[in-house]
Write an enzyme that holds these catalytic residues in place. Structure first.
Site, PDB file in Angstrom:
ATOM      1  N   THR A   1      31.930  97.870-110.029  1.00 30.92           N
ATOM      2  CA  THR A   1      31.057  98.426-110.495  1.00 30.92           C
ATOM      3  C   THR A   1      31.330  99.129-111.620  1.00 30.92           C
ATOM      4  O   THR A   1      32.853  99.329-112.013  1.00 30.92           O
ATOM      5  CB  THR A   1      31.534 100.073-109.181  1.00 30.92           C
ATOM      6  OG1 THR A   1      30.838 101.131-109.753  1.00 30.92           O
ATOM      7  CG2 THR A   1      32.884 100.524-108.898  1.00 30.92           C
TER       8      THR A   1
ATOM      9  N   GLN B   1      21.919 100.703-117.615  1.00 32.90           N
ATOM     10  CA  GLN B   1      23.608 100.709-117.495  1.00 32.90           C
ATOM     11  C   GLN B   1      24.341  99.773-117.119  1.00 32.90           C
ATOM     12  O   GLN B   1      25.546  99.231-117.353  1.00 32.90           O
ATOM     13  CB  GLN B   1      24.709 101.619-117.716  1.00 32.90           C
ATOM     14  CG  GLN B   1      24.010 102.975-118.164  1.00 32.90           C
ATOM     15  CD  GLN B   1      23.777 104.692-117.816  1.00 32.90           C
ATOM     16  OE1 GLN B   1      25.300 104.767-118.403  1.00 32.90           O
ATOM     17  NE2 GLN B   1      23.336 104.990-117.675  1.00 32.90           N
TER      18      GLN B   1
ATOM     19  N   ASP C   1      36.428 103.230-110.896  1.00 31.80           N
ATOM     20  CA  ASP C   1      36.247 104.597-110.076  1.00 31.80           C
ATOM     21  C   ASP C   1      37.172 104.361-108.785  1.00 31.80           C
ATOM     22  O   ASP C   1      37.385 104.990-107.904  1.00 31.80           O
ATOM     23  CB  ASP C   1      35.082 105.619-109.850  1.00 31.80           C
ATOM     24  CG  ASP C   1      34.794 104.646-108.554  1.00 31.80           C
ATOM     25  OD1 ASP C   1      33.853 103.782-108.404  1.00 31.80           O
ATOM     26  OD2 ASP C   1      33.223 105.290-108.217  1.00 31.80           O
TER      27      ASP C   1
ATOM     28  N   ARG D   1      28.472 108.299-111.324  1.00 32.01           N
ATOM     29  CA  ARG D   1      29.358 108.848-110.099  1.00 32.01           C
ATOM     30  C   ARG D   1      29.577 110.334-110.370  1.00 32.01           C
ATOM     31  O   ARG D   1      29.350 110.994-110.990  1.00 32.01           O
ATOM     32  CB  ARG D   1      29.438 108.137-109.095  1.00 32.01           C
ATOM     33  CG  ARG D   1      28.112 108.680-107.797  1.00 32.01           C
ATOM     34  CD  ARG D   1      29.267 107.592-106.483  1.00 32.01           C
ATOM     35  NE  ARG D   1      28.358 106.174-106.588  1.00 32.01           N
ATOM     36  CZ  ARG D   1      27.361 106.085-106.116  1.00 32.01           C
ATOM     37  NH1 ARG D   1      26.867 107.124-105.062  1.00 32.01           N
ATOM     38  NH2 ARG D   1      26.691 104.830-105.500  1.00 32.01           N
TER      39      ARG D   1
ATOM     40  N   ASP E   1      31.285 102.132-113.080  1.00 30.06           N
ATOM     41  CA  ASP E   1      31.900 103.706-112.231  1.00 30.06           C
ATOM     42  C   ASP E   1      33.381 103.606-112.868  1.00 30.06           C
ATOM     43  O   ASP E   1      33.789 104.732-113.753  1.00 30.06           O
ATOM     44  CB  ASP E   1      31.553 103.974-111.187  1.00 30.06           C
ATOM     45  CG  ASP E   1      30.412 104.449-110.550  1.00 30.06           C
ATOM     46  OD1 ASP E   1      29.311 103.985-111.780  1.00 30.06           O
ATOM     47  OD2 ASP E   1      29.923 104.625-109.187  1.00 30.06           O
TER      48      ASP E   1
ATOM     49  N   ARG F   1      23.671  98.738 -99.530  1.00 36.13           N
ATOM     50  CA  ARG F   1      24.111  99.103 -99.160  1.00 36.13           C
ATOM     51  C   ARG F   1      23.695  99.289 -97.657  1.00 36.13           C
ATOM     52  O   ARG F   1      22.497  99.523 -97.202  1.00 36.13           O
ATOM     53  CB  ARG F   1      23.696 101.096 -99.479  1.00 36.13           C
ATOM     54  CG  ARG F   1      24.547 100.717-101.161  1.00 36.13           C
ATOM     55  CD  ARG F   1      24.639 102.066-101.816  1.00 36.13           C
ATOM     56  NE  ARG F   1      24.804 101.829-102.993  1.00 36.13           N
ATOM     57  CZ  ARG F   1      24.171 101.607-104.051  1.00 36.13           C
ATOM     58  NH1 ARG F   1      22.627 102.524-103.863  1.00 36.13           N
ATOM     59  NH2 ARG F   1      25.438 102.089-105.846  1.00 36.13           N
ATOM     60  N   SER F   2      24.619  98.932 -96.978  1.00 36.30           N
ATOM     61  CA  SER F   2      24.187  98.610 -95.176  1.00 36.30           C
ATOM     62  C   SER F   2      24.922  99.821 -94.392  1.00 36.30           C
ATOM     63  O   SER F   2      25.709  99.908 -94.243  1.00 36.30           O
ATOM     64  CB  SER F   2      24.841  97.655 -94.539  1.00 36.30           C
ATOM     65  OG  SER F   2      24.660  97.630 -93.545  1.00 36.30           O
TER      66      SER F   2
ATOM     67  N   ASP G   1      34.789 100.728-103.183  1.00 42.06           N
ATOM     68  CA  ASP G   1      35.517 100.889-101.981  1.00 42.06           C
ATOM     69  C   ASP G   1      35.269 101.086-100.448  1.00 42.06           C
ATOM     70  O   ASP G   1      35.226 100.781-100.019  1.00 42.06           O
ATOM     71  CB  ASP G   1      36.489 102.698-102.016  1.00 42.06           C
ATOM     72  CG  ASP G   1      35.975 103.815-102.271  1.00 42.06           C
ATOM     73  OD1 ASP G   1      34.719 102.948-102.961  1.00 42.06           O
ATOM     74  OD2 ASP G   1      36.949 104.501-102.701  1.00 42.06           O
TER      75      ASP G   1
ATOM     76  N   GLY H   1      26.567  99.030-105.385  1.00 41.88           N
ATOM     77  CA  GLY H   1      25.827  98.599-106.600  1.00 41.88           C
ATOM     78  C   GLY H   1      26.380  97.522-107.699  1.00 41.88           C
ATOM     79  O   GLY H   1      27.787  97.314-107.666  1.00 41.88           O
TER      80      GLY H   1
ATOM     81  N   ARG I   1      16.974 116.949-127.873  1.00 44.27           N
ATOM     82  CA  ARG I   1      16.601 116.477-126.718  1.00 44.27           C
ATOM     83  C   ARG I   1      17.702 115.086-125.967  1.00 44.27           C
ATOM     84  O   ARG I   1      18.734 115.143-126.427  1.00 44.27           O
ATOM     85  CB  ARG I   1      16.034 114.613-127.509  1.00 44.27           C
ATOM     86  CG  ARG I   1      14.413 115.177-128.526  1.00 44.27           C
ATOM     87  CD  ARG I   1      13.119 115.777-127.565  1.00 44.27           C
ATOM     88  NE  ARG I   1      12.038 115.804-128.065  1.00 44.27           N
ATOM     89  CZ  ARG I   1      12.284 117.320-129.088  1.00 44.27           C
ATOM     90  NH1 ARG I   1      12.655 117.915-128.899  1.00 44.27           N
ATOM     91  NH2 ARG I   1      10.838 117.216-129.789  1.00 44.27           N
TER      92      ARG I   1
HETATM   93  O1  F6P Z   1      27.373 103.340-108.394  1.00 43.93           O
HETATM   94  C1  F6P Z   1      27.111 102.999-109.004  1.00 43.93           C
HETATM   95  C2  F6P Z   1      26.309 103.420-109.966  1.00 43.93           C
HETATM   96  O2  F6P Z   1      25.117 103.014-110.467  1.00 43.93           O
HETATM   97  C3  F6P Z   1      26.748 105.107-109.645  1.00 43.93           C
HETATM   98  O3  F6P Z   1      27.213 104.975-110.919  1.00 43.93           O
HETATM   99  C4  F6P Z   1      25.042 105.953-110.124  1.00 43.93           C
HETATM  100  O4  F6P Z   1      25.288 106.849-109.384  1.00 43.93           O
HETATM  101  C5  F6P Z   1      23.940 105.121-109.159  1.00 43.93           C
HETATM  102  O5  F6P Z   1      25.100 103.687-108.425  1.00 43.93           O
HETATM  103  C6  F6P Z   1      23.072 104.473-108.691  1.00 43.93           C
HETATM  104  O6  F6P Z   1      22.761 104.073-107.081  1.00 43.93           O
HETATM  105  P1  F6P Z   1      21.205 103.674-106.956  1.00 43.93           P
HETATM  106  O7  F6P Z   1      21.424 102.387-107.626  1.00 43.93           O
HETATM  107  O8  F6P Z   1      21.268 103.498-105.682  1.00 43.93           O
HETATM  108  O9  F6P Z   1      19.891 104.649-107.692  1.00 43.93           O
END
Ligand code: F6P
Length: 323
Positions: free
Chosen positions: A125, A251, A129, A171, A127, A71-72, A102, A10, A243
């Protein structure tokens, strides 16, 4: 020596400042920088070009990654990794820098064990994480995008006396939601690391509404999968028109903040210095306000309790918003 950089997984703001620093610093220390486009897919498909200072002139302020990312699945296959290795070998590229998560580091670690091509990982990333580092490139920019969005939603929330549930990415991690809830002064925050107590939330907010509270902001991490449920719950249990706003991929965008630009600068400097010093498969980290290196094994593992990945003082505050 020739070094190459790629961005993988990502995308996140801060990747472009990292690419710029990579090319500039490589030349500064007398190394030759190469750019790999399209992440691991591009490494397989030979999308590798010599980096020129002009390539990175105009990128420091741009979100995403000019190198693009992927993402390969093919990289799991040794035949494709061999192809990737031959692409590096014919250009005499000896070492790699990868900005990503990671999963990307694990892939490069496998590549290192296959063909002894050293790499330095840079956490990138939104995230946040990755084990072993307090900070990943792009997090500050993402948090600022979320902050702006919540500030804007607040205008209409007040005007209509409504509750708004804001769903953030991340995520399985609640980091973005946790920090956003605290910095937005939200009334509710749900993250995967904390079990919510809806009865207590009801008691707390019923009292607040009775005492004149006009609107409610709830921040929910996507990993809880409770955005829709909470929105309906607020209507049914608290009688407040509600809502849901799912922030989604906005983001991941936006101009990198000053913090992300500076972090990119430091991460890349450490990555290149580490490779020159003979490090083979480490990840550059920022821990307790200091830069350092950790072995890939540490970064790839997760603590037994996911709560330990979060800032404990913030977590304590957020627990109060989940009950
Ligand atoms: O890992 C980064 C992220 O933006 C996560 O926060 C999210 O769950 C995921 O990638 C979304 O993935 P994609 O861009 O493949 O929809």
């Amino acid at each position: 020596m020739s070094l190459a950089i790629m961005t993988s997984g990502g995308d996140s703001a801060g990747m472009n400042p990292a690419i710029k620093r990579f090319v500039e610093y490589a030349y500064e220390v007398g190394e030759t920088p190469y750019l790999i486009y399209d992440g691991l897919e591009g490494l397989i498909d030979d999308k590798i070009f010599l980096g020129d200072l002009r390539d990175v002139d105009d990128i420091i302020y741009r979100g995403g990654t000019i190198l693009r990312s992927s993402r390969s699945k093919r990289f799991f296959d040794i035949e494709y990794r061999k192809k990737a290795y031959n692409n590096l070998k014919k250009r005499e590229i000896e070492k790699l820098v990868v900005v990503g998560g990671d999963g990307s580091f694990r892939a490069l670690n496998q590549f290192y064990h296959d063909f002894q091509v050293p790499f330095a990982g840079i956490p990138g990333t939104i995230d946040n994480d990755i084990n072993g580092t307090d900070y990943c490139l792009g997090v500050d920019t993402a948090l600022n995008v979320i902050r702006t969005s919540i500030d804007e939603v607040r205008d209409t929330a007040y005007s209509f006396r409504r509750a708004f549930v804001i769903e953030t990415m991340g995520r399985d991690s609640g980091y973005l939601a946790m920090v956003s809830a605290l910095s937005a002064g939200a009334e509710i925050c749900l993250i995967p690391e904390v079990e919510p107590d809806f009865a207590s939330i009801k008691q707390r907010l019923s009292k607040d509404l009775k005492e004149g509270k006009i609107y409610i902001i709830a921040v929910v991490a996507e990993g809880t999968e409770q955005g829709k449920y909470l929105t309906q719950w607020l209507e049914d249990e608290l009688g407040v028109e509600s809502r849901l706003t799912t922030l989604g991929h906005i983001q991941r965008g936006g101009n990198p903040t000053v913090f992300d630009r500076l972090q990119a600068f430091e991460f890349v400097t450490y990555a290149i210095n580490g490779l020159i010093a003979g490090r083979t498969n480490d990840v550059v980290v920022y821990k307790n306000s200091k830069y350092g290196y950790v072995p890939i094994e540490e970064v790839s593992s997760q603590p037994s309790d996911p709560r330990l990945m979060l800032n404990q003082a913030y977590l304590k505050e957020v627990e109060k918003l989940s009950m």
